[in-house]
Structure formats: C-alpha cells, structure tokens
Design an enzyme around this catalytic site. Sequence first.
Site, mmCIF file in Angstrom:
data_model
loop_
_atom_site.group_PDB
_atom_site.id
_atom_site.type_symbol
_atom_site.label_atom_id
_atom_site.label_comp_id
_atom_site.label_asym_id
_atom_site.label_seq_id
_atom_site.Cartn_x
_atom_site.Cartn_y
_atom_site.Cartn_z
ATOM 1 N N SER A 1 0.895 -1.145 0.000
ATOM 2 C CA SER A 1 0.000 0.000 0.000
ATOM 3 C C SER A 1 0.946 1.210 0.000
ATOM 4 O O SER A 1 1.713 1.410 0.944
ATOM 5 C CB SER A 1 -0.860 -0.024 1.271
ATOM 6 O OG SER A 1 -1.552 1.186 1.378
ATOM 7 N N SER A 2 0.914 1.984 -1.084
ATOM 8 C CA SER A 2 1.946 3.001 -1.290
ATOM 9 C C SER A 2 1.875 4.117 -0.240
ATOM 10 O O SER A 2 0.859 4.271 0.444
ATOM 11 C CB SER A 2 1.782 3.633 -2.676
ATOM 12 O OG SER A 2 1.726 2.641 -3.658
ATOM 13 N N GLU A 3 2.945 4.904 -0.155
ATOM 14 C CA GLU A 3 3.007 6.015 0.808
ATOM 15 C C GLU A 3 1.871 6.997 0.498
ATOM 16 O O GLU A 3 1.811 7.572 -0.599
ATOM 17 C CB GLU A 3 4.349 6.720 0.651
ATOM 18 C CG GLU A 3 4.518 7.901 1.575
ATOM 19 C CD GLU A 3 5.718 8.752 1.151
ATOM 20 O OE1 GLU A 3 6.791 8.203 0.895
ATOM 21 O OE2 GLU A 3 5.542 9.982 1.076
ATOM 22 N N PRO A 4 0.948 7.189 1.457
ATOM 23 C CA PRO A 4 -0.249 7.977 1.144
ATOM 24 C C PRO A 4 0.040 9.377 0.581
ATOM 25 O O PRO A 4 -0.544 9.761 -0.432
ATOM 26 C CB PRO A 4 -0.975 8.061 2.485
ATOM 27 C CG PRO A 4 -0.538 6.842 3.221
ATOM 28 C CD PRO A 4 0.889 6.605 2.803
#
Length: 415
Positions: free
Chosen positions: A93-96
């Site tokens: 889950s990528s860096e927001p």
Amino acid sequence: MAEDIPVRQHQDALFRQIEAYVPIRGRPIPIRPPLKEAFYRFPRHAFVSGYRRPGINWGEPVMSGDPGFLAGAYENRPLMYVDESGRTLEASSSEPAFIFHLAELLDVRPGQRVLEIGCGTGWLVALLSHLVGPEGHVTGVEINPHLHAQAARNLSAQSVTNATVLAGDGFGVCKNQSFDRLIMTASAFHLPHRLLTILESGGKAVIPIRNRGLAEEAHLLERVDDRLEARVTRLCKFVPMTGSSATGASVIHIDDDPVLNRLRSVPLSRTEMTFGQDNPGDMLRHALPLTACLSKTTPTFRAYALGPYGRGGLDIAVFGDPDSYGFGLADEARGSAAVWHKGIVSAYGTPHCASDLAEKVQRWIEAGRPSGFAFGLTITAGDAAPPEDHMMGVYREDRGDLAFWWYIRPPEQRI
Ligand SMILES: C[S@@+](CC[C@H](N)C(=O)[O-])C[C@H]1O[C@@H](n2cnc3c(N)ncnc32)[C@H](O)[C@@H]1O
C-alpha cells in the site's frame, strides 16, 4: 499513537501530513475537497488486512486486530502487504502523501473513465471512484490473485458501485477500451505499444518509469495525437511491474555483462573519480542523479551489482552499500569498458569508455548535477519521426516497440 484513539483522529493526523507534503523535487499541490472527502470516506485500514513496515529490520507482520495495527495503518509510509500466513508479498500500500500528490497531478474529473494498473487491495480505486462520481467508472487491474480477491471484497464492503477490479497482467486486460485517465502504481522499464492508444486524445497518465540503474521517475504524460508528452516529473521508488511488463535488468551483475567479461583480461588503467566526496557512501548519493542522467543520454551506460547481490531481481538492497554498487560504460564496437566502483574507475580494452565517462561526469557537474527531475520525455512508436528538437538536444532510447525521447528542461520548466 495509542490503539484506543478513534479512527478519525488517526485519519486527521495522516491527512495533515498529506496536506503538508512537499515532493523531493518539484512543487507541492494543494489537495482539493473531493480527494479530501474520499480520504475520509474510505479509511485506509479497511484496505489492508496485514502489513510489514519496509526497512532494514522489517519486524513481525502486523495483522488486523493486533496491537498497533491502526496506528501503523495511518503512518505516512508504504506498508508491504502480507498474506494470511505472514509472508511478505512484492506489493505494498503506497506512501499515502505521495499517492495523493500523484492523484492530484492526474486531475481526475467527474464522469471520467479511469484505469489503475497495479491496484493492490483497492484503496486508490475507491478514492478515484469518489472523484469520478456516479457518472464515471474506475477499472483496477491486479496481477496477484490474492490481492485482486481482497480488492474485490474491500470495494464491495465499502459499497463502491462504480468500479471494477480485473485480475490479470497490466495493459493486456483492457484490450479494446480507452480511458480518460491512467495511473500505474508499479514501475515499468518496458511498456507496450498499447500505451500510445489506451488514452483518449488529451487524456493523462501517471506512469512510474524505471531506468537502467536505480533511479526512477513518475511522469505525468498527456496524449497528444499519437504520442505522449511528459508535463511533470517526480522522483519516485515503486515496486517493479511483474508479468509481461517486468522490469528486465535495470541493474546487471558485473559478472553477467558479456562485453565486460570479454575485456576484463585486458586491464588498462585505474583512475580516481570522486565527484568531490571523500567517502564512497556519500558518493552513492551523487551517483543516483548522475546515473539517472547517464541512463537517458548514454546508450553504453550500465549499472552494476557486485558481490552476492544482483542475481534474480536485486534492486534496492544494493543501493547505499558502496561495496555492492557500481556503474560504467561498455562499448562492444570500440572494444572498451570502464567501471566506477568506490571512487575508482577501472578501464579495460581501449581507453574510449574511461575518457567518455570522465567527460560526461564533468559535463553533468557543469550542468548543475541534474537528476531525473530535470528531464522531459516524449514517447512515440519506435518507427515514428522524432519529436520537436529541444534547446539542449534530444536523446533517443529504444524500449521495445516504443521510442523514448529524453531532453533536459530549462530550470523554469521543471515544476
Ligand atoms: C505498490 S503496489 C500498489 C498498490 C495500490 N495501488 C496502492 O497504491 O496502494 C503495486 C501493485 O502492482 C501490482 N502489479 C505488478 N505488476 C503488475 C502487472 N503486470 N499487472 C497488474 N498489476 C501488477 C502488484 O502486484 C502490486 O499489487
């Protein structure tokens, strides 16, 4: 943050970081109200059932319900997905804050059709579905069946009705469809010819592109006739695409370079080249922008892994370790190679590559040490005519069926 803090407070803390985000290079962009609404409507923790925090010591997997799960899910950092048995997947889950920045660059409007390739467990698909509204539609594609199944479940649990997630391999899945917007959240070296036609005219895409070497950039591209023009460039690091767009060798093991292997029995010279730093560890930081530049401008450029790394999908592990990373030029036709490692350039065969490398490094220093951020890009079919010339020249790089035309933007156009 303690676990008994309500979700809303975790969200507020993360959203403050998203709003305050400043890219490593380039201008920040304000988060507009629709994306903010989407952030609060679709809680991040509802899209991750378990994760590991990336880092040197990744530690134990944290599963939903474990102490600290919520707090970790609302840190502004990528979370490596784990499966039910705690095994780490090559997906995160990528860096927001960075993903929100890219989503704002993409400028998604109500009613549009949007494609996300590499949708993981579906959080970004949900966020985008809010931006396109009931008249629009989002299609997510995910190659990992385990993650695809989770994305489908998560979107259904969140009552998202204007999005579909498809299981499969990248561009191949949506053969006859076209889209107004496209975002990829895994980075590719080779991209298919289909990239040129998958967008409607004037459509926009955010695509993370790998280079030879460890540097990587995400480009905001716009379709203009039959080509794509980069409008904005951001430095980035994504997991690599797998499947048919798999990265290929962005870094090759030094023992696997056939040109170098032929020439190593003809050592010529060893010369110091430090880019002004004494310590090989500091030099690597400077090697990153240098190699980002060389990979685009110099066909003979190679990035090398040394020692035990570099066989079968090495990547980030090697960077930051002066023993295991090197780069150079290898020119079969001229019987020449030069390898930089820990501040020393070893030349083999004829001296061409060593002098070429020294000259190119000097020119890079004089040009203000541009990184990948300084480069514009036009993508065309391999057999298309060259695009317009640019003041400081255009460098062609062939990638499969496509031609990448790189050029250095004047500083005022680096936004
Ligand atoms: C960094 S994760 C991004 C997940 C999610 N989009 C996000 O931003 O949180 C990249 C995803 O791309 C997927 N992927 C890699 N290669 C792919 C391919 N060829 N086709 C579709 N998905 C792919 C991986 O399985 C992974 O889930």
